[in-house]
Scaffold this active site. Structure first.
Site, mmCIF file in Angstrom:
data_model
loop_
_atom_site.group_PDB
_atom_site.id
_atom_site.type_symbol
_atom_site.label_atom_id
_atom_site.label_comp_id
_atom_site.label_asym_id
_atom_site.label_seq_id
_atom_site.Cartn_x
_atom_site.Cartn_y
_atom_site.Cartn_z
ATOM 1 N N HIS A 89 43.952 36.238 -5.388
ATOM 2 C CA HIS A 89 43.988 36.781 -6.734
ATOM 3 C C HIS A 89 44.200 38.281 -6.606
ATOM 4 C CE1 HIS A 89 42.902 33.090 -8.719
ATOM 5 N NE2 HIS A 89 41.804 32.963 -7.993
ATOM 6 N N CYS A 132 48.709 37.831 -8.404
ATOM 7 C CA CYS A 132 48.976 38.406 -9.720
ATOM 8 C C CYS A 132 49.018 39.922 -9.619
ATOM 9 C CB CYS A 132 47.894 37.991 -10.717
ATOM 10 S SG CYS A 132 47.942 36.241 -11.166
#
Length: 242
Positions: A89, A132
């Site tokens: 992430h 991301c």
């Protein structure tokens, strides 16, 4: 008008060792195992010596890169290139370790630059980042043409600190990187397929990855989304993996 001169076809010497380091956070990232399996297959097909570390903390991201650099600098045989795949992430400029803490991508890139890693000085360093870079979602736009960018490089006697690096992000700045819970991420799966099956300089192959991803329609929460990777290159020569 004078005829334009063709670009030189100089390529990186790939006769030495090819090394790869994969750091992947699987916690709360369903489907990442599929990406790891695809990468492992690619490393075998392209003759890379591969190291994989699962669920590194933020500090371990940094430590594993330093260990990778030190191992390379200690080798006596020639090294041709290094691949570093970072999957976690993240947000713009940062990755989240398994412990929830953040590490700066720039700090990781610095470890292998021409100043800090002698074994890779003037040699290609490829970073693949599946993470991301923000929360924005791209619904897509209707267009009728393509932009063409021509990049030319010089060949100086001294070498800049930050040349010979290739950073390939799974998405553009500020945007979400998509990952299927069972099939893995479209970016990693498409990248591996192209690098295994196609021949040519890596920047041309990455253009094909971008084209294929741009044609896909990803559905998230019932909404169609579009995505494409972002490629940042300071390579001075053509890089062939096949």
């Amino acid at each position: 008008m004078d005829n334009p001169q063709p670009l030189e076809e100089e390529a990186y010497d790939m006769s030495g060792a090819r090394l790869a380091l994969t750091l992947c956070v699987t916690k709360a990232r369903e489907g990442s195992e599929e990406d790891l399996a695809a990468l492992d297959d690619m490393y075998q097909q392209l003759l890379f010596e591969s190291i994989m570390k699962i669920d590194p903390t933020a500090q371990e991201f940094q430590q594993e890169l330093v260990k990778f650099q030190q191992t390379m600098d200690a080798r006596t045989d020639p090294i041709s290139c290094a691949f570093v795949v970072l999957m976690a992430h993240g947000n713009e400029g940062f990755l989240k370790g398994e412990d929830g803490k953040m590490v700066m991508l720039e700090d990781l890139f610095e470890v292998l630059n021409n100043k800090n890693c002698l074994a890779l000085r003037a040699k290609p360093k490829v970073f693949i980042i599946q993470a991301c870079r923000g929360e924005q979602k791209d619904p897509g736009e209707t267009v009728g043409g393509e932009d063409i960018v021509l990049i030319t490089t010089d060949h100086p006697h001294t070498i800049p600190t930050y040349t010979d690096a290739l950073h390939v992000y799974s998405t553009v700045e500020g945007h979400i990187a998509y990952r299927h819970d069972e099939k893995g991420s479209s970016f990693i799966q498409t990248l591996v397929k192209i690098l295994i099956e196609k021949k040519g300089p890596i920047l041309e192959l990455l253009t094909e990855v971008t084209r294929q991803l741009a044609e896909k329609e990803l559905v998230q929460e019932g909404q169609v989304r579009k995505t494409n990777p972002e490629i940042q290159s300071t390579l001075r020569k053509r890089l062939y993996l096949q």
